[in-house]
Motif scaffolding. Sequence first.
Motif, PDB file in Angstrom:
ATOM      1  N   TYR A 140       0.810  -1.221   0.000  1.00 41.23           N
ATOM      2  CA  TYR A 140       0.000   0.000   0.000  1.00 41.23           C
ATOM      3  C   TYR A 140       0.844   1.272   0.000  1.00 41.23           C
ATOM      4  CZ  TYR A 140      -3.617   3.342   1.402  1.00 41.23           C
ATOM      5  OH  TYR A 140      -4.462   4.424   1.462  1.00 41.23           O
ATOM      6  N   TYR A 141       1.863   1.312   0.888  1.00 43.74           N
ATOM      7  CA  TYR A 141       2.639   2.539   1.028  1.00 43.74           C
ATOM      8  C   TYR A 141       3.774   2.661   0.017  1.00 43.74           C
ATOM      9  CZ  TYR A 141       0.179   3.616   5.339  1.00 43.74           C
ATOM     10  OH  TYR A 141      -0.795   3.924   6.260  1.00 43.74           O
ATOM     11  N   THR A 142       4.362   1.545  -0.384  1.00 44.66           N
ATOM     12  CA  THR A 142       5.489   1.633  -1.317  1.00 44.66           C
ATOM     13  C   THR A 142       5.107   1.225  -2.731  1.00 44.66           C
ATOM     14  OG1 THR A 142       6.340  -0.640  -1.093  1.00 44.66           O
ATOM     15  CG2 THR A 142       6.965   0.941   0.615  1.00 44.66           C
ATOM     16  N   GLY A 143       4.034   0.457  -2.884  1.00 46.08           N
ATOM     17  CA  GLY A 143       3.635  -0.009  -4.201  1.00 46.08           C
ATOM     18  C   GLY A 143       4.522  -1.114  -4.749  1.00 46.08           C
ATOM     19  N   LEU A 144       5.358  -1.708  -3.889  1.00 42.57           N
ATOM     20  CA  LEU A 144       6.242  -2.780  -4.343  1.00 42.57           C
ATOM     21  C   LEU A 144       5.424  -3.994  -4.773  1.00 42.57           C
ATOM     22  CD1 LEU A 144       9.225  -3.787  -4.562  1.00 42.57           C
ATOM     23  CD2 LEU A 144       8.923  -4.763  -2.278  1.00 42.57           C
ATOM     24  N   GLU A 145       5.751  -4.516  -5.933  1.00 41.05           N
ATOM     25  CA  GLU A 145       5.083  -5.729  -6.397  1.00 41.05           C
ATOM     26  C   GLU A 145       5.826  -6.938  -5.838  1.00 41.05           C
ATOM     27  OE1 GLU A 145       4.386  -5.958 -10.565  1.00 41.05           O
ATOM     28  OE2 GLU A 145       3.511  -3.951 -10.695  1.00 41.05           O
ATOM     29  N   ILE A 146       5.136  -7.700  -5.007  1.00 40.60           N
ATOM     30  CA  ILE A 146       5.738  -8.903  -4.448  1.00 40.60           C
ATOM     31  C   ILE A 146       4.945 -10.112  -4.908  1.00 40.60           C
ATOM     32  CG2 ILE A 146       6.815  -7.824  -2.447  1.00 40.60           C
ATOM     33  CD1 ILE A 146       4.439  -8.556  -0.767  1.00 40.60           C
ATOM     34  N   THR A 147       5.640 -11.237  -5.021  1.00 43.82           N
ATOM     35  CA  THR A 147       5.006 -12.460  -5.494  1.00 43.82           C
ATOM     36  C   THR A 147       4.144 -13.067  -4.390  1.00 43.82           C
ATOM     37  OG1 THR A 147       6.798 -13.910  -4.767  1.00 43.82           O
ATOM     38  CG2 THR A 147       7.010 -12.900  -6.964  1.00 43.82           C
ATOM     39  N   GLU A 148       3.345 -14.032  -4.770  1.00 44.86           N
ATOM     40  CA  GLU A 148       2.517 -14.736  -3.794  1.00 44.86           C
ATOM     41  C   GLU A 148       3.387 -15.398  -2.736  1.00 44.86           C
ATOM     42  OE1 GLU A 148       0.124 -18.658  -4.440  1.00 44.86           O
ATOM     43  OE2 GLU A 148      -1.179 -16.993  -5.050  1.00 44.86           O
ATOM     44  N   SER A 149       4.463 -16.023  -3.173  1.00 45.44           N
ATOM     45  CA  SER A 149       5.378 -16.689  -2.252  1.00 45.44           C
ATOM     46  C   SER A 149       5.995 -15.705  -1.266  1.00 45.44           C
ATOM     47  CB  SER A 149       6.484 -17.392  -3.052  1.00 45.44           C
ATOM     48  OG  SER A 149       7.421 -17.995  -2.201  1.00 45.44           O
ATOM     49  N   GLU A 150       6.405 -14.537  -1.755  1.00 48.79           N
ATOM     50  CA  GLU A 150       6.992 -13.511  -0.901  1.00 48.79           C
ATOM     51  C   GLU A 150       5.972 -12.976   0.103  1.00 48.79           C
ATOM     52  OE1 GLU A 150      10.011 -12.088  -4.465  1.00 48.79           O
ATOM     53  OE2 GLU A 150       8.297 -10.837  -3.920  1.00 48.79           O
ATOM     54  N   MET A 151       4.751 -12.812  -0.362  1.00 50.72           N
ATOM     55  CA  MET A 151       3.688 -12.331   0.506  1.00 50.72           C
ATOM     56  C   MET A 151       3.447 -13.294   1.665  1.00 50.72           C
ATOM     57  SD  MET A 151      -0.206 -11.288  -0.622  1.00 50.72           S
ATOM     58  CE  MET A 151       0.453 -10.631  -2.156  1.00 50.72           C
ATOM     59  N   PHE A 152       3.364 -14.587   1.360  1.00 54.65           N
ATOM     60  CA  PHE A 152       3.117 -15.579   2.399  1.00 54.65           C
ATOM     61  C   PHE A 152       4.311 -15.689   3.355  1.00 54.65           C
ATOM     62  CE2 PHE A 152       0.148 -17.727  -0.793  1.00 54.65           C
ATOM     63  CZ  PHE A 152      -0.971 -17.159  -0.216  1.00 54.65           C
ATOM     64  N   ALA A 153       5.525 -15.600   2.806  1.00 58.21           N
ATOM     65  CA  ALA A 153       6.716 -15.706   3.658  1.00 58.21           C
ATOM     66  C   ALA A 153       6.759 -14.573   4.684  1.00 58.21           C
ATOM     67  CB  ALA A 153       7.979 -15.691   2.794  1.00 58.21           C
ATOM     68  N   ILE A 154       6.477 -13.347   4.243  1.00 56.83           N
ATOM     69  CA  ILE A 154       6.489 -12.209   5.166  1.00 56.83           C
ATOM     70  C   ILE A 154       5.335 -12.328   6.164  1.00 56.83           C
ATOM     71  CG2 ILE A 154       6.233  -9.708   5.347  1.00 56.83           C
ATOM     72  CD1 ILE A 154       7.655  -9.516   2.622  1.00 56.83           C
ATOM     73  N   ARG A 155       4.160 -12.695   5.665  1.00 54.95           N
ATOM     74  CA  ARG A 155       2.999 -12.827   6.557  1.00 54.95           C
ATOM     75  C   ARG A 155       3.257 -13.831   7.664  1.00 54.95           C
ATOM     76  NH1 ARG A 155       0.408 -13.778  10.112  1.00 54.95           N
ATOM     77  NH2 ARG A 155      -1.859 -14.028  10.334  1.00 54.95           N
ATOM     78  N   TRP A 156       3.869 -14.962   7.341  1.00 55.11           N
ATOM     79  CA  TRP A 156       4.026 -16.044   8.316  1.00 55.11           C
ATOM     80  C   TRP A 156       5.464 -16.185   8.814  1.00 55.11           C
ATOM     81  CZ3 TRP A 156      -0.341 -17.332  10.250  1.00 55.11           C
ATOM     82  CH2 TRP A 156      -1.508 -17.376   9.466  1.00 55.11           C
ATOM     83  N   HIS A 157       6.265 -15.094   8.764  1.00 55.92           N
ATOM     84  CA  HIS A 157       7.672 -15.240   9.135  1.00 55.92           C
ATOM     85  C   HIS A 157       7.871 -15.567  10.610  1.00 55.92           C
ATOM     86  CE1 HIS A 157       7.366 -10.873  10.232  1.00 55.92           C
ATOM     87  NE2 HIS A 157       8.207 -11.225  11.183  1.00 55.92           N
ATOM     88  N   MET A 158       6.851 -15.342  11.437  1.00 48.44           N
ATOM     89  CA  MET A 158       6.956 -15.704  12.849  1.00 48.44           C
ATOM     90  C   MET A 158       6.694 -17.191  13.080  1.00 48.44           C
ATOM     91  SD  MET A 158       7.705 -13.028  14.727  1.00 48.44           S
ATOM     92  CE  MET A 158       7.074 -13.377  16.367  1.00 48.44           C
ATOM     93  N   GLY A 159       6.293 -17.902  12.027  1.00 51.52           N
ATOM     94  CA  GLY A 159       5.998 -19.322  12.173  1.00 51.52           C
ATOM     95  C   GLY A 159       4.865 -19.557  13.158  1.00 51.52           C
ATOM     96  N   PRO A 160       4.940 -20.592  13.959  1.00 53.22           N
ATOM     97  CA  PRO A 160       3.875 -20.883  14.932  1.00 53.22           C
ATOM     98  C   PRO A 160       3.651 -19.761  15.940  1.00 53.22           C
ATOM     99  CG  PRO A 160       5.328 -22.779  14.682  1.00 53.22           C
ATOM    100  CD  PRO A 160       5.975 -21.638  13.956  1.00 53.22           C
ATOM    101  N   TRP A 161       4.683 -18.940  16.187  1.00 51.24           N
ATOM    102  CA  TRP A 161       4.546 -17.845  17.145  1.00 51.24           C
ATOM    103  C   TRP A 161       3.597 -16.764  16.637  1.00 51.24           C
ATOM    104  CZ3 TRP A 161       6.215 -19.717  21.407  1.00 51.24           C
ATOM    105  CH2 TRP A 161       7.329 -20.552  21.435  1.00 51.24           C
ATOM    106  N   GLY A 162       3.311 -16.772  15.359  1.00 48.51           N
ATOM    107  CA  GLY A 162       2.397 -15.789  14.803  1.00 48.51           C
ATOM    108  C   GLY A 162       0.975 -16.301  14.668  1.00 48.51           C
ATOM    109  N   LEU A 163       0.717 -17.474  15.239  1.00 48.71           N
ATOM    110  CA  LEU A 163      -0.607 -18.089  15.106  1.00 48.71           C
ATOM    111  C   LEU A 163      -1.529 -17.725  16.258  1.00 48.71           C
ATOM    112  CD1 LEU A 163       0.227 -21.754  14.012  1.00 48.71           C
ATOM    113  CD2 LEU A 163      -0.636 -19.914  12.580  1.00 48.71           C
ATOM    114  N   ASN A 164      -2.796 -17.561  15.943  1.00 49.79           N
ATOM    115  CA  ASN A 164      -3.844 -17.496  16.950  1.00 49.79           C
ATOM    116  C   ASN A 164      -4.359 -18.923  17.118  1.00 49.79           C
ATOM    117  OD1 ASN A 164      -6.160 -17.246  18.450  1.00 49.79           O
ATOM    118  ND2 ASN A 164      -7.236 -15.927  16.996  1.00 49.79           N
ATOM    119  N   PHE A 165      -3.995 -19.564  18.227  1.00 47.48           N
ATOM    120  CA  PHE A 165      -4.335 -20.972  18.393  1.00 47.48           C
ATOM    121  C   PHE A 165      -5.804 -21.202  18.700  1.00 47.48           C
ATOM    122  CE2 PHE A 165       0.281 -21.182  18.886  1.00 47.48           C
ATOM    123  CZ  PHE A 165       0.562 -22.232  18.016  1.00 47.48           C
TER     124      PHE A 165
END
Length: 204
Positions: free
Chosen positions: A138-163
């Motif tokens: 949104y702020y930079t307009g950088l085009e990232i791939t689906e894989s890159e998007m998921f990697a950044i979203r879930w980079h915390m692994g299980p620690w980023g989960l709402n159990f």
Amino acid sequence: MSNKEEFLELLRSTNRPGIEDVIEELENNGFFKAPASAGHHLNIEGGLLQHSLNTCKAALAVFESMKTLEPNLEREVKKDSIIITSLLHDVCKSDIYKPTMKKRKNYMGTWEEVPGYDVSYRDFPMGHGEKSVIMLLYYTGLEITESEMFAIRWHMGPWGLNFNSLEDMRSYDAASTMHPLVSILHCADTLASKIMERTGEENF
């Protein structure tokens, strides 16, 4: 070469369209001076920059090692994706730390005031990994791939989960199974914070 120079050189090496806009936004958001945490790893000015570089170096090392065990990995994961995601996975932290003075006991057992950071999520209360993705799109307009998007979203692994959320658990499992970059980035982030960034005090 300074940390900032190394960071910019790596980021520009991807030749990704719009990368200069990303750099400008990082400057404006205070990314290069922000700490990596308020009270844990690299809670110093410039700590976030150092952590991002550490994560990138760890991610590239993990990728090179894993290629010897899984040769197909080179077809699934691109080096520029590793650099982009590892350097930018924590842009969500660039605006949450506010300088303050804190009290702590010194080695003599006496309380003293030392510089520190408070944390505020009021500027953009949008979670962690998802906030980084949204800021980049949104702020930079950088085009990232689906894989890159998921990697950044879930980079915390299980620690980023709402159990309490079955959807969260299934989404993370699907993302990490479909996209090896998710596991590479999570592993690198952990190696950086838990090994590369340990202090002497944390070893006792």
